[in-house]
Design a protein around this motif. Structure first.
Motif: not given
Length: 109
Positions: A36-44
């Motif tokens: 979840a942290a990696e997905v959020r990071k990529k979108f951010e």
């Protein structure tokens, strides 16, 4: 990302990737948090992209990632005896199964 319809598309893609990770890593708190942290990071990282071509490429990448996670990742579960069991679902049909070596498993523990 850009306005209106593209924002809705981005949100759908984001939710799709998260849903795929939640299913793939169900019961594994560590992997759920990290993915979840990696997905959020990529979108951010791509929040301020304005080029239509780049936005479309990023949306396609997100959809591809969701599809990949859903069909290519099966998490092994440890049994009380210390063995690992892999139970592919119908969406994994036709995928190639790669079983990690004992050395890789020991490193990840």
């Amino acid at each position: 990302m850009a306005s209106g319809g593209r924002a809705v598309e981005a949100l759908k893609a984001y939710r799709s990737v998260l849903k795929a990770t939640h299913k793939a890593f169900a019961g594994d708190t560590f992997m759920l948090q990290k993915s979840a942290a990696e997905v959020r990071k990529k979108f951010e990282e791509n929040r301020h992209v304005t080029s239509e071509a780049d936005i479309q490429r990023l949306l396609d990448d997100a959809n591809d990632a969701s599809e990949f996670i859903s069909t290519m990742i099966v998490q092994a579960k440890a049994t009380p005896s210390g063995a690992f069991v892999v139970k592919p679902e119908k969406e994994h049909a036709g995928a190639t199964l790669e079983i990690p070596s004992e050395e890789i498993l020991k490193k990840s523990a």
